[in-house]
Design a protein around this motif. Structure first.
Motif, PDB file in Angstrom:
ATOM      1  N   LEU A   4       0.864  -1.342   0.039  1.00 21.42           N
ATOM      2  CA  LEU A   4       0.076  -0.043  -0.078  1.00 21.42           C
ATOM      3  C   LEU A   4       0.839   1.356   0.024  1.00 21.42           C
ATOM      4  O   LEU A   4       2.257   1.201   0.420  1.00 21.42           O
ATOM      5  CB  LEU A   4      -0.882  -0.031   1.461  1.00 21.42           C
ATOM      6  N   LYS A   5       0.431   2.239  -0.311  1.00 22.22           N
ATOM      7  CA  LYS A   5       1.231   3.731  -0.556  1.00 22.22           C
ATOM      8  C   LYS A   5       0.224   4.519   0.348  1.00 22.22           C
ATOM      9  O   LYS A   5      -0.790   4.828   0.174  1.00 22.22           O
ATOM     10  CB  LYS A   5       1.385   4.021  -1.951  1.00 22.22           C
ATOM     11  N   ALA A   6       1.145   5.358   1.114  1.00 23.06           N
ATOM     12  CA  ALA A   6       0.616   6.584   1.934  1.00 23.06           C
ATOM     13  C   ALA A   6       1.404   7.792   1.689  1.00 23.06           C
ATOM     14  O   ALA A   6       2.501   7.646   1.523  1.00 23.06           O
ATOM     15  CB  ALA A   6       0.539   6.069   3.234  1.00 23.06           C
ATOM     16  N   ILE A  30       3.321  -0.695   4.450  1.00 20.23           N
ATOM     17  CA  ILE A  30       2.743   0.577   3.577  1.00 20.23           C
ATOM     18  C   ILE A  30       4.007   1.561   3.382  1.00 20.23           C
ATOM     19  O   ILE A  30       5.047   1.530   4.036  1.00 20.23           O
ATOM     20  CB  ILE A  30       2.119   1.574   4.527  1.00 20.23           C
ATOM     21  N   ASP A  51      -3.089   5.014  -1.567  1.00 18.28           N
ATOM     22  CA  ASP A  51      -4.089   4.438  -0.914  1.00 18.28           C
ATOM     23  C   ASP A  51      -4.554   5.275   0.417  1.00 18.28           C
ATOM     24  O   ASP A  51      -5.689   5.021   0.975  1.00 18.28           O
ATOM     25  CB  ASP A  51      -3.651   2.934  -0.522  1.00 18.28           C
ATOM     26  N   MET A 123      -8.505   2.047   7.121  1.00 17.84           N
ATOM     27  CA  MET A 123      -8.076   1.155   5.957  1.00 17.84           C
ATOM     28  C   MET A 123      -9.041  -0.194   5.962  1.00 17.84           C
ATOM     29  O   MET A 123      -9.093  -0.801   4.874  1.00 17.84           O
ATOM     30  CB  MET A 123      -6.523   0.837   6.111  1.00 17.84           C
ATOM     31  N   ARG A 126      -8.725  -4.053   3.654  1.00 22.24           N
ATOM     32  CA  ARG A 126      -7.504  -3.783   2.852  1.00 22.24           C
ATOM     33  C   ARG A 126      -6.284  -3.906   3.591  1.00 22.24           C
ATOM     34  O   ARG A 126      -5.235  -4.532   3.116  1.00 22.24           O
ATOM     35  CB  ARG A 126      -7.665  -2.401   2.012  1.00 22.24           C
ATOM     36  N   LEU A 127      -6.058  -3.180   4.544  1.00 22.86           N
ATOM     37  CA  LEU A 127      -4.995  -3.165   5.365  1.00 22.86           C
ATOM     38  C   LEU A 127      -4.606  -4.550   6.180  1.00 22.86           C
ATOM     39  O   LEU A 127      -3.493  -5.281   5.898  1.00 22.86           O
ATOM     40  CB  LEU A 127      -4.984  -2.041   6.296  1.00 22.86           C
ATOM     41  N   ALA A 130      -3.581  -6.969   3.417  1.00 20.24           N
ATOM     42  CA  ALA A 130      -2.137  -6.689   2.888  1.00 20.24           C
ATOM     43  C   ALA A 130      -1.035  -7.246   4.097  1.00 20.24           C
ATOM     44  O   ALA A 130      -0.040  -7.691   3.784  1.00 20.24           O
ATOM     45  CB  ALA A 130      -1.999  -5.234   2.523  1.00 20.24           C
TER      46      ALA A 130
END
Length: 295
Positions: A4-6, A30, A51, A123, A126-127, A130
């Motif tokens: 994921l990208k933050a 992340i 995300d 999140m 989804r989190l 992941a």
């Protein structure tokens, strides 16, 4: 491997580092990027899809609220979780952020635990998925998480704090009193130059401004309150005009007894400022001018 990208957006590099350190410790799935203001964040978001966005409210060039408004008008970011991290916790600002589509609201200064809970909440599945795919536990060892940003926050054991009514009733030392036994006995009836409220993640310190410049503020506080640790994030609330407050972000640089007795009644706390927002620096300059004029 990051799944994921933050994007972390704040004009203060200290705060960005604190947020990134906490996320890396707790959520290694992340991948993180950062921006010093909304305009730079907007540029990054136009090239890379994120995300999750964690963003300050008050920043130069483009505020967090303006960035949120832009996101909610963009198809790619209409549903992306947005956590507003800000020292503005009054009802009007919370309502406005909710009205514009904020996902969660986190007040400064915050604890790594508080930040983690907000991220998990927005999140969701989804989190969790992941983390599971990377073989990481969502629960995570409590001790390891409490150390997430220990270098910046000097995390300590929770301290029981006195009820607000008791804290507010505690007499404060006059900033004009010289260090030593006389200062410890200074009556509360002496004229106080400027009161300051210094907020930490788990407590609020009622204090008096002893000295201040554009880099830091030194305050004097009664010892019977809950004190922070070195490098703990802080928000200093000072009145710059009648009813108008400035909220300045910083961290604890120094703790020192006012006099050389172990049973001293007062403690000196130095808070180093980290804000780079010109508007906040202007507010601070106004307060400094008024403070020095009163000497």
């Amino acid at each position: 491997m990051a799944l994921l990208k933050a994007l972390v957006v704040d004009d203060a590099s200290f705060v960005r580092d604190l947020v990134k350190r906490a996320i890396r410790q707790r959520f290694p799935v992340i991948e993180l990027a950062e921006a010093p203001n909304g305009k730079r964040a907007q540029s990054l978001m136009s090239r890379t899809r994120f995300d999750l966005v964690l963003c300050d409210w008050e920043m130069p060039e483009m505020s967090g609220l303006e960035l949120l408004q832009w996101m909610r008008q963009e198809e790619a970011y209409r549903e992306v979780p947005f956590i507003m991290i800000t020292s503005r916790g009054d009802k009007d600002h919370v309502v406005e952020a909710v009205r514009q589509g904020v996902s969660e609201y986190l007040g400064k200064p915050f604890s790594p635990e508080g930040l983690s809970k907000k991220i998990i909440k927005v999140m969701g599945r989804r989190l969790k998925d992941a983390m599971a795919r990377s073989g990481k536990s969502m629960e995570g060892p409590a001790d390891a998480f409490k150390e997430s940003a220990s270098l910046l926050t000097q995390t300590r054991k929770p301290v029981e704090t006195a009820p607000p009514s008791q804290v507010q009733a505690s007499p404060l030392v006059s900033p004009d009193a010289a260090p030593g036994p006389a200062a410890a006995k200074a009556p509360p009836s002496q004229t106080l130059r400027s009161l300051a409220s210094v907020r930490f993640a788990d407590s609020t310190l009622r204090s008096v401004v002893k000295d201040i410049n554009l880099t830091e503020v030194r305050v004097i506080a009664k010892r019977d309150q809950a004190f922070p640790g070195i490098l703990d994030p802080a928000v200093v609330d000072i009145e710059i005009a009648d009813g108008e407050m400035a909220r300045l972000n910083g961290y604890v640089h120094q703790l020192q007894a006012v006099d050389k007795r172990q049973d001293t009644d007062f403690v000196s706390v130095v808070i180093r400022f980290v804000d780079e927002d010109p508007a906040k620096l202007e507010d601070l300059s106004r307060f400094i001018a008024r403070f020095r004029a009163g000497r």
